[in-house]
Write a protein that holds these residues in place. Sequence first.
Motif, short mmCIF file in Angstrom:
data_model
loop_
_atom_site.label_atom_id
_atom_site.label_comp_id
_atom_site.label_asym_id
_atom_site.label_seq_id
_atom_site.Cartn_x
_atom_site.Cartn_y
_atom_site.Cartn_z
N LEU A 9 40.80 29.37 26.66
CA LEU A 9 40.96 30.07 27.94
C LEU A 9 39.70 29.92 28.80
O LEU A 9 39.77 29.65 30.01
N ASP A 10 38.55 30.05 28.15
CA ASP A 10 37.29 29.88 28.89
C ASP A 10 37.19 28.46 29.45
O ASP A 10 36.76 28.27 30.60
N LEU A 12 39.70 26.58 30.37
CA LEU A 12 40.61 26.47 31.53
C LEU A 12 40.04 27.19 32.75
O LEU A 12 40.30 26.79 33.89
N LEU A 13 39.26 28.24 32.52
CA LEU A 13 38.70 29.01 33.64
C LEU A 13 37.48 28.34 34.26
O LEU A 13 37.05 28.72 35.35
N THR A 14 36.91 27.37 33.57
CA THR A 14 35.66 26.78 34.06
C THR A 14 35.73 25.26 34.23
O THR A 14 34.79 24.66 34.76
N ARG A 180 37.40 27.37 44.91
CA ARG A 180 38.74 27.58 44.31
C ARG A 180 39.49 28.61 45.15
O ARG A 180 38.88 29.53 45.72
#
Length: 192
Positions: A9-10, A12-14, A180
């Motif tokens: 998840l990290d 995908l977030l970065t 973003r």
Amino acid sequence: MPDANPAALDFLLTRQSVSAKTLRPPVPSRAELETMLTAAARVPDHGGLAPWRFIVLERPALERLARIAAARGAALGYDAEKIGKGEGQFARSSLAVAVIASPAISEKAPEVEQTLSTGAACVSLVNAALASGWGAAWITGWPAFDRGFAEEALSLAPQEWVAGFVHMGTPGSAVGDRPRPALDRIVTWVAA
Ligand SMILES: Cc1cc2nc3c(=O)[nH]c(=O)nc-3n(C[C@H](O)[C@H](O)[C@H](O)COP(=O)(O)O)c2cc1C
């Protein structure tokens, strides 16, 4: 229930692409590429048609594509700047994967769904390269849309087309993230 995977998840977030222009050798090995391509082939695919395929372009092949792009650009009457952009994409690259949309005739999955799955394969390939510690970028440019180039350089079948070239390598310089979109601009919550 799948297990929570905070590291994924990290990521995908970065995650962020690395400009193709900054990519340099060394490039991923064939074994690393096989892992990335396996990940790219693991995308949602209505009907299990695998309506995409991958052409791995190593340095000599990229030199050949650069020559074909230069000749095609001249034949199409493009100006020097446009020819240079099309040629340069391949001339400066050390490794790229052409992601080819290869649609099948299907009652179940209309062509638009096959196209969406192909885009997903492109993103997964970029993400697999990034997650492996390499720089990567999904580029099209005019050669991706030129039928003559597709047929001469990549021997595509009539129904096939180029979804993109995913260039990979070592980032030459660190770059900041691009802006973003703010969630409140793109999300509608419907509670009832
Ligand atoms: C279908 C598609 C085609 C693209 N073609 C180009 C291109 O030809 N040239 C370019 O500079 N960027 C192109 N981009 C944008 C790059 O992939 C860019 O690096 C990307 O938007 C960065 O986003 P990210 O950091 O979220 O991965 C394209 C993007 C997509 C989705």
